[in-house]
Design a protein around this motif. Structure first.
Motif, PDB file in Angstrom:
ATOM      1  N   THR A 120       0.836  -1.182   0.079  1.00  0.00           N
ATOM      2  CA  THR A 120       0.115  -0.056   0.066  1.00  0.00           C
ATOM      3  C   THR A 120       0.835   1.156   0.064  1.00  0.00           C
ATOM      4  O   THR A 120       2.164   1.145   0.430  1.00  0.00           O
ATOM      5  N   PRO A 121       0.137   2.289  -0.471  1.00  0.00           N
ATOM      6  CA  PRO A 121       1.123   3.619  -0.257  1.00  0.00           C
ATOM      7  C   PRO A 121       1.423   3.936   0.938  1.00  0.00           C
ATOM      8  O   PRO A 121       2.557   4.341   1.316  1.00  0.00           O
ATOM      9  N   GLU A 122       0.777   3.776   2.000  1.00  0.00           N
ATOM     10  CA  GLU A 122       0.970   4.046   3.443  1.00  0.00           C
ATOM     11  C   GLU A 122       1.963   3.120   3.983  1.00  0.00           C
ATOM     12  O   GLU A 122       2.800   3.397   4.905  1.00  0.00           O
ATOM     13  N   GLY A 123       1.953   1.607   3.409  1.00  0.00           N
ATOM     14  CA  GLY A 123       3.228   0.953   3.891  1.00  0.00           C
ATOM     15  C   GLY A 123       2.683   0.305   5.527  1.00  0.00           C
ATOM     16  O   GLY A 123       3.627   0.007   6.254  1.00  0.00           O
ATOM     17  N   SER A 124       1.531   0.141   5.779  1.00  0.00           N
ATOM     18  CA  SER A 124       1.120  -0.151   7.043  1.00  0.00           C
ATOM     19  C   SER A 124       0.456  -1.457   7.055  1.00  0.00           C
ATOM     20  O   SER A 124      -0.379  -1.587   6.131  1.00  0.00           O
ATOM     21  N   LEU A 125       0.035  -2.012   8.202  1.00  0.00           N
ATOM     22  CA  LEU A 125      -0.762  -3.131   8.201  1.00  0.00           C
ATOM     23  C   LEU A 125      -2.194  -2.941   8.233  1.00  0.00           C
ATOM     24  O   LEU A 125      -2.965  -3.465   7.656  1.00  0.00           O
ATOM     25  N   ASP A 126      -2.364  -1.653   8.908  1.00  0.00           N
ATOM     26  CA  ASP A 126      -3.605  -1.205   8.865  1.00  0.00           C
ATOM     27  C   ASP A 126      -4.313  -0.802   7.559  1.00  0.00           C
ATOM     28  O   ASP A 126      -5.583  -1.024   7.055  1.00  0.00           O
ATOM     29  N   ALA A 127      -3.286  -0.311   6.880  1.00  0.00           N
ATOM     30  CA  ALA A 127      -3.632   0.125   5.298  1.00  0.00           C
ATOM     31  C   ALA A 127      -3.998  -1.013   4.452  1.00  0.00           C
ATOM     32  O   ALA A 127      -4.633  -0.913   3.332  1.00  0.00           O
ATOM     33  N   VAL A 128      -3.809  -2.377   4.900  1.00  0.00           N
ATOM     34  CA  VAL A 128      -3.999  -3.581   4.048  1.00  0.00           C
ATOM     35  C   VAL A 128      -5.762  -3.701   4.325  1.00  0.00           C
ATOM     36  O   VAL A 128      -6.369  -4.332   3.212  1.00  0.00           O
ATOM     37  N   ILE A 129      -6.208  -3.224   5.230  1.00  0.00           N
ATOM     38  CA  ILE A 129      -7.697  -3.815   5.470  1.00  0.00           C
ATOM     39  C   ILE A 129      -8.571  -3.441   4.541  1.00  0.00           C
ATOM     40  O   ILE A 129      -9.514  -4.224   4.227  1.00  0.00           O
ATOM     41  N   PRO A 130      -8.589  -2.089   4.025  1.00  0.00           N
ATOM     42  CA  PRO A 130      -9.530  -1.829   3.073  1.00  0.00           C
ATOM     43  C   PRO A 130      -9.446  -2.653   1.645  1.00  0.00           C
ATOM     44  O   PRO A 130     -10.425  -2.340   0.842  1.00  0.00           O
ATOM     45  N   ARG A 131      -8.384  -3.347   1.522  1.00  0.00           N
ATOM     46  CA  ARG A 131      -8.156  -4.304   0.322  1.00  0.00           C
ATOM     47  C   ARG A 131      -8.590  -5.479   0.776  1.00  0.00           C
ATOM     48  O   ARG A 131      -8.656  -6.370  -0.552  1.00  0.00           O
ATOM     49  N   LEU A 132      -9.067  -5.880   1.860  1.00  0.00           N
ATOM     50  CA  LEU A 132      -9.336  -7.415   2.075  1.00  0.00           C
ATOM     51  C   LEU A 132     -10.607  -7.612   1.248  1.00  0.00           C
ATOM     52  O   LEU A 132     -10.691  -8.925   0.761  1.00  0.00           O
ATOM     53  N   ASP A 133     -11.719  -6.687   1.057  1.00  0.00           N
ATOM     54  CA  ASP A 133     -12.729  -7.119   0.405  1.00  0.00           C
ATOM     55  C   ASP A 133     -12.573  -7.442  -1.138  1.00  0.00           C
ATOM     56  O   ASP A 133     -13.174  -8.546  -1.390  1.00  0.00           O
ATOM     57  N   ALA A 134     -11.740  -6.908  -1.599  1.00  0.00           N
ATOM     58  CA  ALA A 134     -11.323  -7.040  -3.053  1.00  0.00           C
ATOM     59  C   ALA A 134     -10.555  -8.397  -3.276  1.00  0.00           C
ATOM     60  O   ALA A 134     -10.795  -9.305  -4.285  1.00  0.00           O
ATOM     61  N   LEU A 135      -9.674  -8.737  -2.388  1.00  0.00           N
ATOM     62  CA  LEU A 135      -9.068  -9.828  -2.402  1.00  0.00           C
ATOM     63  C   LEU A 135      -9.968 -11.024  -1.938  1.00  0.00           C
ATOM     64  O   LEU A 135      -9.877 -12.289  -2.895  1.00  0.00           O
ATOM     65  N   ARG A 136     -10.800 -10.837  -1.051  1.00  0.00           N
ATOM     66  CA  ARG A 136     -11.845 -12.062  -0.854  1.00  0.00           C
ATOM     67  C   ARG A 136     -12.641 -12.279  -2.076  1.00  0.00           C
ATOM     68  O   ARG A 136     -13.155 -13.409  -2.568  1.00  0.00           O
TER      69      ARG A 136
END
Length: 614
Positions: A120-136
């Motif tokens: 992610t641009p932020e480079g954090s673990l929290d920033a991954v969460i908004p992408r989970l739905d797309a991955l799922r």
């Protein structure tokens, strides 16, 4: 013995550290009026003290023999970096929402490996969460996170970690990882963490000040080996076993990927990896949840995943590099370095059948025989991939396949992985052909260490004869260039490749012949001259069967589908040559006729579905 600073709900914190050669160990609470608090010596070199009314977030260090002041080797948090004080963490104050979560069996896993700093641009673990739905929505059900243990500076692959219990502060620290795991479990997704037990990084590594964590008996690519079978090794093993249980319990992780276990040199009668597998197995039985251990090894040794009653270590699965090398060489034509052992259709055929290609065969690259037979090991004990952090990042220019092969080959590469009888893994951005490189980067502060890293990268690439200049690992731009471009998922051929990947995952999950991972219900044949492979997979209970045709030839070919013999009616489910998938148009029939040759488009994959005949 439970080590580290373990905080209780009653405000009581128990500090325990192993320092067998020290005569005095004291605790320093930073900001406290009492400068140093003595710990009580106990059996086998452990030191311990319990304090009341300690607040989470307090900083502390240990003073050894009144002279050397160091952070806790089992620190749960290092907010000021690898050289700063350790921090007390209250792991009981997080509101988990996954009480009903029981994990995912390895045979159902579809893995997605990512690097927290570049995903992610932020480079954090929290920033991954908004992408989970797309991955799922794509079909991913298991995340594999590259190492998060505290490392020097703000950017690193993670394999230079020096505090195995502490979540990297620049990634967001402990609560950030918990939020990500909790969010995954809420979505029905498992989380596996990559951990490194074969070495610790060079900067901020203070373990030697506490005890004999390392031994001179063996050497590894990173120097002294971890002490797993020499004097005091019981306590060293306890350190890492406690680390495994810590990740599973405090962070609710579903499993661990064990980095480069071939460097865990251990000649004891009860090997460390066996002890680790037994411990995790008991923990899983006690909790009623599935926890998996996946090894990375370059030994091709099936004993890692063989059951203990058969003389094995009992790990759940292992990465299969032979599969990658077989697929990569057919797609790219590269034959330098370790790729010299691969490049023929028969190599990929053998890997699809057994897992390992080299099972005691002579290796030209190694100039000796390599590996043993994996024929008796289950299909769901192998993790396969066309790309991963190692195989991309350990190239001179960090090129992904998207920069090495054409669009048709990209589709073919993903199809071979997802249609295989093994556990598939995709590397971040692979699903849409991300063009960004994944380069090697560090943020060390020691000039001598920086020079050693630069020189080491130059030497590492010598056998591959790649052309170009090695990107500077210390330059921040090297790190920034490695960030994926997530927005490309919705553009042009990237979107087409993403939809193609989704379709493959849907087929894998919904067709019993593809979701049932089995070597026994598999037939594979390749033709070297045509550079094509035919793979039939079956599931006898439902009568489901599929025929997958892979054409690695850079030209269109006329191919006789003879063996496995496609008896009965076969209906076409997927053809990468179709225009909807960005191809030039298919020439294959909607239904196969037994015995008739078919015309395969260049670098294509086709899937037919049939039913078992009574």
């Amino acid at each position: 013995m439970q080590i580290g600073a373990n905080y209780g709900a009653d405000g009581r914190c128990v500090f325990a550290v192993w320092a067998p050669g020290r005569k005095r160990v004291e605790l320093k609470l930073h900001g406290s009026e009492e400068a140093f608090i003595p710990l009580r010596g106990e059996d086998r070199g452990y030191w311990r003290v319990a304090l009341e009314n300690i607040l989470p977030g307090a900083l502390y260090t240990y003073r050894l023999d009144g002279r050397v002041e160091r952070p806790d080797p089992a620190s749960h948090s290092q907010p000021q970096g690898v050289h700063g004080p350790s921090q007390i963490v209250d792991h009981g104050d997080f509101s988990w929402q996954d009480d009903d979560w029981r994990g995912i069996e390895p045979s159902r896993m579809i893995l997605y490996e990512f690097h927290p700093g570049t995903f992610t641009p932020e480079g954090s673990l929290d920033a991954v969460i908004p992408r989970l739905d797309a991955l799922r929505e794509m079909g991913i059900n298991t995340l594999e996170i590259m190492p998060v243990s505290q490392f020097p500076g703000d950017r690193n692959w993670g394999y230079d970690g020096v505090y195995p219990f502490a979540v990297q502060s620049s990634y967001g620290g402990p609560r950030s990882l918990k939020r990500l795991v909790n969010a995954c479990h809420e979505r029905g997704m498992a989380v596996i963490l990559d951990v490194v037990y074969n070495h610790l990084g060079p900067e901020g590594n203070y373990l030697r000040d506490f005890g004999p964590y390392f031994t001179d008996k063996y050497k590894t690519p990173w120097g002294q080996a971890i002490n797993l079978d020499d004097a005091y090794s019981d306590e060293v093993r306890n350190f890492f076993i406690q680390n495994v249980l810590f990740w599973l319990s405090a962070y609710h992780l579903d499993g661990l990927r064990l980095d480069a276990v071939h460097a865990l040199v251990d000649m004891s009668a009860r090997p460390f990896l066996q002890e680790l597998a037994e411990t995790v197995g008991e923990y899983s039985r006690r909790t009623g949840k599935t926890h998996v251990l996946i090894a990375e090894s370059d030994l091709n040794d099936a004993r890692l995943i063989a059951p203990r009653e058969a003389g094995g270590h009992g790990l759940d699965a292992q990465w299969c590099d032979d599969f990658h090398h077989s697929l990569h060489t057919l797609l790219t034509g590269e034959t330098t370095g370790y790729y010299a052992d691969f490049g023929r259709v028969r190599h990929l055929v053998r890997s699809l059948r057994d897992g390992f290609v080299y099972s005691g065969d002579y290796s030209t690259f190694r100039k000796r025989r390599h590996g043993n037979s994996a024929g008796e090991r289950r299909a769901d004990q192998f993790v396969v991939f066309a790309q991963n952090h190692d195989q991309v990042g350990n190239r001179l220019l960090g090129e992904r396949l998207s920069q090495l092969v054409d669009f048709e080959s990209l589709k073919l590469s993903i199809a071979v992985v997802l249609l295989s009888p093994f556990i598939p893994l995709l590397f971040m951005g692979e699903e849409y052909g991300d063009p960004a490189p994944f380069l090697y980067f560090v943020d060390h502060s020691d000039p001598d260490l920086v020079k050693a890293v630069r020189d080491g990268r130059e030497e590492e690439f010598a056998s591959f004869h790649w052309k170009g200049t090695v990107p500077d690992p210390v330059d921040r731009d090297t790190f920034l260039r490695s960030k994926v471009r997530w927005e490309l998922r919705e553009q042009g051929r990237h979107k087409t490749l993403l939809e193609f990947t989704k379709r493959l995952i849907t087929l894998r999950r919904t067709i019993p012949a593809l979701s049932h991972l089995s070597k026994e219900h598999l037939r594979v044949q390749g033709r070297e001259e045509e550079k094509a492979i035919v793979m039939e997979r079956r599931e006898n209970t439902t009568g489901s069967r599929t025929l997958c045709i892979f054409n690695f030839n850079p030209r269109d070919i006329c191919f006789p589908i003879g063996a496995p013999a496609p008896e009965g009616a076969w209906k076409k489910l997927l053809d990468s040559s179709e225009e909807r998938w960005g191809g030039g148009g298919s020439r294959l029939p909607e239904e196969l006729v037994s015995g008739r040759p078919v015309e395969l488009m260049r670098r294509s994959v086709t899937v037919y579905m049939g039913e078992l005949q009574p």
